[in-house]
Design a protein around this motif. Structure first.
Motif, PDB file in Angstrom:
ATOM      1  N   ALA A  20     -73.032 -56.537 -22.679  1.00 55.60           N
ATOM      2  CA  ALA A  20     -73.253 -57.803 -21.977  1.00 55.60           C
ATOM      3  C   ALA A  20     -73.450 -57.569 -20.482  1.00 55.60           C
ATOM      4  N   GLN A  21     -72.662 -56.653 -19.920  1.00 50.63           N
ATOM      5  CA  GLN A  21     -72.797 -56.357 -18.497  1.00 50.63           C
ATOM      6  C   GLN A  21     -74.162 -55.743 -18.194  1.00 50.63           C
ATOM      7  N   ARG A  22     -74.579 -54.790 -19.000  1.00 54.61           N
ATOM      8  CA  ARG A  22     -75.886 -54.160 -18.771  1.00 54.61           C
ATOM      9  C   ARG A  22     -77.019 -55.154 -18.988  1.00 54.61           C
ATOM     10  N   LYS A  23     -76.830 -56.067 -19.934  1.00 54.85           N
ATOM     11  CA  LYS A  23     -77.856 -57.087 -20.156  1.00 54.85           C
ATOM     12  C   LYS A  23     -78.042 -57.925 -18.900  1.00 54.85           C
ATOM     13  N   ARG A  24     -76.934 -58.322 -18.259  1.00 50.56           N
ATOM     14  CA  ARG A  24     -77.040 -59.115 -17.035  1.00 50.56           C
ATOM     15  C   ARG A  24     -77.776 -58.340 -15.943  1.00 50.56           C
ATOM     16  N   GLU A  25     -77.515 -57.049 -15.853  1.00 42.50           N
ATOM     17  CA  GLU A  25     -78.184 -56.235 -14.844  1.00 42.50           C
ATOM     18  C   GLU A  25     -79.681 -56.144 -15.107  1.00 42.50           C
ATOM     19  N   VAL A  26     -80.050 -55.911 -16.378  1.00 37.84           N
ATOM     20  CA  VAL A  26     -81.467 -55.796 -16.730  1.00 37.84           C
ATOM     21  C   VAL A  26     -82.164 -57.141 -16.549  1.00 37.84           C
ATOM     22  N   ARG A  30     -86.059 -58.311 -15.452  1.00 38.59           N
ATOM     23  CA  ARG A  30     -87.046 -58.703 -16.454  1.00 38.59           C
ATOM     24  C   ARG A  30     -86.381 -59.612 -17.467  1.00 38.59           C
ATOM     25  N   ASP A  31     -87.191 -60.304 -18.245  1.00 40.64           N
ATOM     26  CA  ASP A  31     -86.601 -61.134 -19.287  1.00 40.64           C
ATOM     27  C   ASP A  31     -86.131 -60.237 -20.426  1.00 40.64           C
ATOM     28  N   VAL A  32     -85.086 -60.668 -21.090  1.00 43.91           N
ATOM     29  CA  VAL A  32     -84.452 -59.877 -22.135  1.00 43.91           C
ATOM     30  C   VAL A  32     -84.497 -60.646 -23.452  1.00 43.91           C
ATOM     31  N   ILE A  33     -84.831 -59.955 -24.517  1.00 50.66           N
ATOM     32  CA  ILE A  33     -84.787 -60.527 -25.869  1.00 50.66           C
ATOM     33  C   ILE A  33     -83.482 -60.079 -26.505  1.00 50.66           C
TER      34      ILE A  33
END
Length: 398
Positions: A20-26, A30-33
């Protein structure tokens, strides 16, 4: 400052938190799926939301409902089980309401397991199976689920000493995370095993209506003798898109349910009565055929779109017969964690490393079918362009 209970040491969800933390950073770049968490992305059917709305507007639904569930709810569950599986249940003794099946599974171990007892748990498996055992202070014995055995546990491989100490076993078919299914003949084998060793069977049937290609998952309670040794959990979260409503039930052997009911009566006052009426409407409409459950067809389309798109980029995966997940073997040279993080960093696609569900999950990732078909196709395109499907050699973690 005093220290928290040592039980919490076994309840860490480090990989989910880190993902979840890395998702917020990415997501800043860019948009994340997100194909990570298995939370339905559709609302309940309009007639169910209307049933809830009508119930909420009645002044008589705001008292303590009682943890066992209303008579109407328990009677409708029994009627649906007879309709769906041909299983006869006494709604007064053999049906009990729950605040979600996870709630019931967590409290079941507290009701039945003591320190020194062993609980047989699938590996990989849904995290609450192991978590509930640790909360109860009992000992976990993992049952490996491997492709060579069609992701069914090899009961003959469980040591006799473990069988003597085992209080109960947890099963889950259709399975999360591996998406495997079990034939009724396997449940017959489980009943014989349970009777031979005096072990209770707790079967999680949360994905009973998320099945494809005409397949109809059986209930464990359909096996001959199953009512003598086991219980079954089922939920409205997945089958009826009612995840936030927090309602489920346990059915089966009354003497096995009774200790769970005692625990429940001491920790909650039951599911909001209006939500129970919504659940009654869901089961009644499903039985009547006036509102055929679209869940299976919805996720079958998503499965087909994703697997076709992944095959086109060279990632061929056996199609699951049920659930909302794809259990995907990863390319050579990767470990599950590094591969999942590489997909996030390079493709902007979130998946869950298989070893988050147990040691036997290494070598896989789980993808949840919780996006529209065109988004799933886009996720596959991104994965293909990212280059992560190439065999990994001497490369540092992403």
């Amino acid at each position: 400052m005093p220290t928290p209970s040592r039980r919490l040491e076994h309840l860490t969800s480090a990989i989910f938190t880190e993902m979840a933390q890395r998702k917020r950073e990415v997501a800043r770049k860019r948009d994340v799926i997100d194909l990570g968490i298995g939370s339905p992305d559709k609302p309940p059917a309009p007639h169910l939301m209307e049933a809830l709305a009508q119930a909420v507007n009645r002044p008589d639904v705001y008292g303590y409902p009682g943890s066992e569930g209303s008579s109407a709810f328990r009677e409708e569950v029994a009627a649906w089980y007879r309709h769906r599986f041909g299983v006869a249940l006494d709604p007064e003794r053999e049906v009990h309401a729950l605040m979600g099946s996870q709630d019931g599974l967590a409290h079941f171990a507290l009701a039945w397991a003591d320190p020194g007892d062993v609980v047989l748990v699938p590996d990989p498996g849904y995290p609450i199976y192991a978590g509930s055992v640790y909360l109860a202070g009992a000992e976990l014995y993992p049952m490996p689920l491997v492709a060579e055995n069609r992701f069914l546990p090899d009961l003959s491989a469980i040591p006799e000493e473990i069988c003597r100490r085992a209080k109960f076993m947890v099963l889950n078919y259709p399975n999360n995370p591996v998406s495997a299914v079990a034939p009724l003949s396997f449940f017959d084998e489980v009943v014989r095993f349970a009777k031979r060793h005096g072990i209770i069977v707790a079967h999680d049937l949360a994905y009973s209506e998320m099945a494809f290609d005409g397949y109809r998952p059986p209930s464990f309670l359909q096996a001959e003798g199953a009512m003598e040794v086991g219980i079954e959990f089922n939920s409205f979260s997945k089958s009826f898109n009612m995840a936030g409503c927090r309602i489920a039930y346990v059915v089966g052997n009354a003497e096995i349910i009774k200790p769970l009911a005692i625990v429940k009566s001491n920790v909650d006052y039951g599911v909001f009565a209006a939500v129970q009426e919504m659940a009654v409407a869901a089961l009644r409409a499903d039985r009547s055929g006036h509102f055929p459950n679209p869940t299976g067809a919805l996720y079958q389309e998503r499965r087909d779109v994703l697997l076709k798109a992944l095959a086109e980029i060279g990632w061929r995966i056996d199609p699951p017969k049920a659930t909302m997940f794809v259990w995907a073997p990863i390319p050579a040279g990767w470990d599950s964690r590094s591969f999942a993080f590489a997909l996030l960093e390079r493709a902007g696609v979130v998946v869950i490393p298989g070893n988050a569900f147990g040691a036997q999950g290494e070598g896989y990732v789980r993808m949840a079918l919780v996006q529209e078909p065109h988004v799933l196709a886009e996720a596959a395109r991104r994965i293909g362009e990212s280059g992560v499907l190439q065999a990994r050699s001497a490369e540092r973690d992403v």
